[in-house]
Design an enzyme around this catalytic site. Structure first.
Site, mmCIF file in Angstrom:
data_model
loop_
_atom_site.group_PDB
_atom_site.id
_atom_site.type_symbol
_atom_site.label_atom_id
_atom_site.label_comp_id
_atom_site.label_asym_id
_atom_site.label_seq_id
_atom_site.Cartn_x
_atom_site.Cartn_y
_atom_site.Cartn_z
ATOM 1 N N GLU A 106 0.097 -3.060 -18.015
ATOM 2 C CA GLU A 106 1.237 -2.784 -17.921
ATOM 3 C C GLU A 106 2.192 -3.953 -18.156
ATOM 4 O O GLU A 106 2.067 -5.075 -17.622
ATOM 5 C CB GLU A 106 1.469 -2.139 -16.096
ATOM 6 C CG GLU A 106 2.568 -1.379 -15.896
ATOM 7 C CD GLU A 106 2.847 -0.892 -14.664
ATOM 8 O OE1 GLU A 106 1.784 -0.328 -14.233
ATOM 9 O OE2 GLU A 106 3.681 -0.877 -14.010
ATOM 10 N N ASP A 141 -15.014 -5.456 -8.475
ATOM 11 C CA ASP A 141 -14.943 -4.191 -8.394
ATOM 12 C C ASP A 141 -13.429 -3.446 -7.953
ATOM 13 O O ASP A 141 -13.536 -3.348 -6.800
ATOM 14 C CB ASP A 141 -16.188 -3.633 -7.641
ATOM 15 C CG ASP A 141 -16.355 -1.856 -7.745
ATOM 16 O OD1 ASP A 141 -15.586 -1.272 -8.167
ATOM 17 O OD2 ASP A 141 -17.304 -1.455 -7.424
ATOM 18 N N LYS A 179 1.162 1.461 -4.939
ATOM 19 C CA LYS A 179 0.672 1.179 -6.456
ATOM 20 C C LYS A 179 1.133 0.080 -6.988
ATOM 21 O O LYS A 179 0.595 -0.518 -7.617
ATOM 22 C CB LYS A 179 1.131 2.520 -7.166
ATOM 23 C CG LYS A 179 0.587 2.696 -8.518
ATOM 24 C CD LYS A 179 1.282 1.827 -9.409
ATOM 25 C CE LYS A 179 0.642 2.101 -10.889
ATOM 26 N NZ LYS A 179 1.329 1.386 -12.000
ATOM 27 N N HIS A 235 11.662 -3.595 -16.308
ATOM 28 C CA HIS A 235 10.641 -2.937 -16.844
ATOM 29 C C HIS A 235 10.789 -2.715 -18.384
ATOM 30 O O HIS A 235 9.984 -2.901 -19.191
ATOM 31 C CB HIS A 235 10.513 -1.566 -16.117
ATOM 32 C CG HIS A 235 8.953 -0.780 -16.441
ATOM 33 N ND1 HIS A 235 8.111 -1.298 -16.106
ATOM 34 C CD2 HIS A 235 8.849 0.160 -17.327
ATOM 35 C CE1 HIS A 235 7.020 -0.483 -16.594
ATOM 36 N NE2 HIS A 235 7.725 0.487 -17.415
HETATM 37 C C1 MEV Z 1 5.206 0.523 -11.194
HETATM 38 O O1 MEV Z 1 3.880 0.096 -11.841
HETATM 39 C C2 MEV Z 1 5.241 0.234 -9.824
HETATM 40 C C3 MEV Z 1 6.401 0.476 -9.077
HETATM 41 O O2 MEV Z 1 6.756 1.867 -8.928
HETATM 42 C C4 MEV Z 1 6.273 0.154 -7.572
HETATM 43 C C5 MEV Z 1 7.242 0.475 -6.826
HETATM 44 O O3 MEV Z 1 7.865 1.421 -6.656
HETATM 45 O O4 MEV Z 1 7.470 -0.033 -5.484
HETATM 46 C C6 MEV Z 1 7.611 -0.262 -9.550
#
Ligand code: MEV
Length: 438
Positions: free
Chosen positions: A85, A296, A280, A393
């Site tokens: 990513e 793992d 996530k 991003h």
């Molecule tokens: C993207 O991989 C992760 C985010 O969505 C985490 C979040 O929203 O806190 C940017």
């Protein structure tokens, strides 16, 4: 529909590739070329990778990047991260730099107990089973001595074995619930070997237990397996500083930033839809280091998300507060990691990653990994509550779009220059490239 193939695993690598290419691809030669392009030119190294799994055709690369300047418990670290990513390594590095000048990250392992269970069916008197267990328990330990000998030398071993009655939830279902300390190894093989011996001892000894009826003697073992839920294998990572030291954003005061940040975390604490995405973001950092160090990540993912739901509702793994003018952001998460055994010494990149981290113990690796997760979460929340996530991003994702359109050096320069000043969205970048090409 593709025809099934018998005995695929017995074919040679060449034969497998030929079958795959001619069965699944319009251009078989092209498919074979792509597969071969990803082979390592060092035949021994390729063989090592081939033998990690069955039916290996080639390698699937992920970039290995590094996030430097992580201060953890006063020590400087460069953290290796294997991840595809675009913005993750950049975000980690940014957080590392931010916190390096504010006291760095603090991390502590709170406990490191692993769990394994023998699931079995017993039809009979629960009181008799408890008597039997009390009598057989020393044997469960003694009959695993050949397995535990080396682990005990390293200070680990079986901590305890309990009999658990689960019959209220499933008819005749009981468990041997065992806890382990596996020191610097993740311990999966060790735990599973112990459990399979427990199961054997349990069945054999039941046959000899005089108080049991014939039915009671016939214990049926359903399965013996470690648990990836490790709520007593916890590491805490934390950052804190006076609110006035948070100043760095252009359009927001430090007080407002702290307030928005704490509120964003509170939302993840109470709202599962947000909590999943919030967590996530934490796992972006965690998985990348777990993968780079040959651990793992599926086990870690499963355990972490179960932990996030431990109160019956999925919630944020991290927490934040402002108290007496001090901003504190922290997280406690379960991480079962190893720095010896498994892929850690076998995969050359995992070995390298561990050396880069100063050959950490499993506890030290738990601290580093947790910090990478917290740093990632900080970076995401910082962007989300100030500029929005897309700015950073898309800046990183721009390279993917440029590659997708096979841009020339000159086109790249013009695109990058333009999007220094303009908001980059996928369509804006595509439009810009298309305009350049008109
Ligand atoms: C993207 O991989 C992760 C985010 O969505 C985490 C979040 O929203 O806190 C940017």
């Amino acid at each position: 529909m593709t025809k099934a193939i018998a005995g695929f695993s017995k074919l040679s690598k060449e034969e497998k590739i030929n079958w795959i290419a001619s069965t699944h691809f319009a251009d078989a030669d092209q498919a074979i070329e792509t597969i071969r392009k990803y082979w390592n030119s060092d035949a021994d190294l390729q063989k090592l990778h081939d033998e990690f799994i069955e039916n290996t055709l080639t390698n699937f690369y992920l970039p290995l990047g590094v996030a430097p300047n992580f201060v953890i418990n006063g020590k400087n670290h460069t953290i290796p991260m294997a991840i595809e990513e675009s913005s993750v390594v950049a975000a980690a590095s940014k957080s590392a730099k931010f916190w390096a000048s504010r006291g760095g990250f603090k991390a502590t392992v709170l406990n490191s107990e692993k769990i394994g269970q023998v699931h079995f069916i017993f039809q009979g008197d629960a009181v008799k089973l408890q008597d039997f267990f009390t009598q057989v328990k020393p044997k469960l330990f003694s009959q695993t001595e050949s397995i535990t000998k080396n682990m005990q030398k390293r200070g680990g071993g079986i901590l305890d074995i309990e009999l658990r009655d689960k019959t209220a939830e499933l008819e005749n279902y009981y468990q041997l619930h065992a806890t382990f300390e596996t020191k610097d190894s993740m311990g999966a093989n060790f735990i599973n070997s112990c459990l399979e011996q427990f199961a054997k001892t349990l069945k054999e000894e039941a046959q000899l237990f005089a108080a049991f009826s014939e039915t009671e003697k016939n214990i049926q073992v359903v399965m013996s397996i470690l648990s990836n839920y490790v709520p007593n294998c916890i590491v805490r990572a934390e950052v804190s500083c006076p609110v006035e030291d948070l100043k760095e954003e252009k359009n927001i005061s430090q007080e407002e930033f702290a307030e928005k940040f704490v509120r964003a975390v509170k939302i993840a604490e109470i709202e599962p839809y947000r909590a999943v995405t919030h967590n996530k973001g934490i796992m972006n950092g965690i998985d990348a280091v777990v993968l780079a160090t040959g651990n793992d990540f599926r086990a870690v993912e499963a355990g972490v998300h179960a932990y996030a739901s431990r109160d019956g509702r999925y919630s944020s793994l991290s927490h934040a507060k402002v108290e007496n003018g001090i901003f504190t952001f922290w997280m406690e998460i379960p991480l079962a990691l190893g720095t010896i055994g498994g892929l850690t010494s076998l995969h050359p990149m995992a070995k390298m990653a561990l050396e880069m981290l100063g050959k950490p113990s499993a506890h030290e690796l738990m601290e580093i990994v947790a910090v990478a997760g917290l740093a990632q979460n900080f970076a995401a929340l910082r962007s989300l509550t100030t500029t929005g996530i897309q700015q950073g991003h898309m800046k990183m994702h721009l390279m993917n779009i440029l590659n997708q359109f096979q841009t020339t050096e000159n086109e790249r320069k013009q695109v990058l220059k333009h999007f220094e000043k303009h908001t980059a969205s996928h369509s804006a970048v595509v439009d810009f490239i298309e305009n350049l090409r008109k």
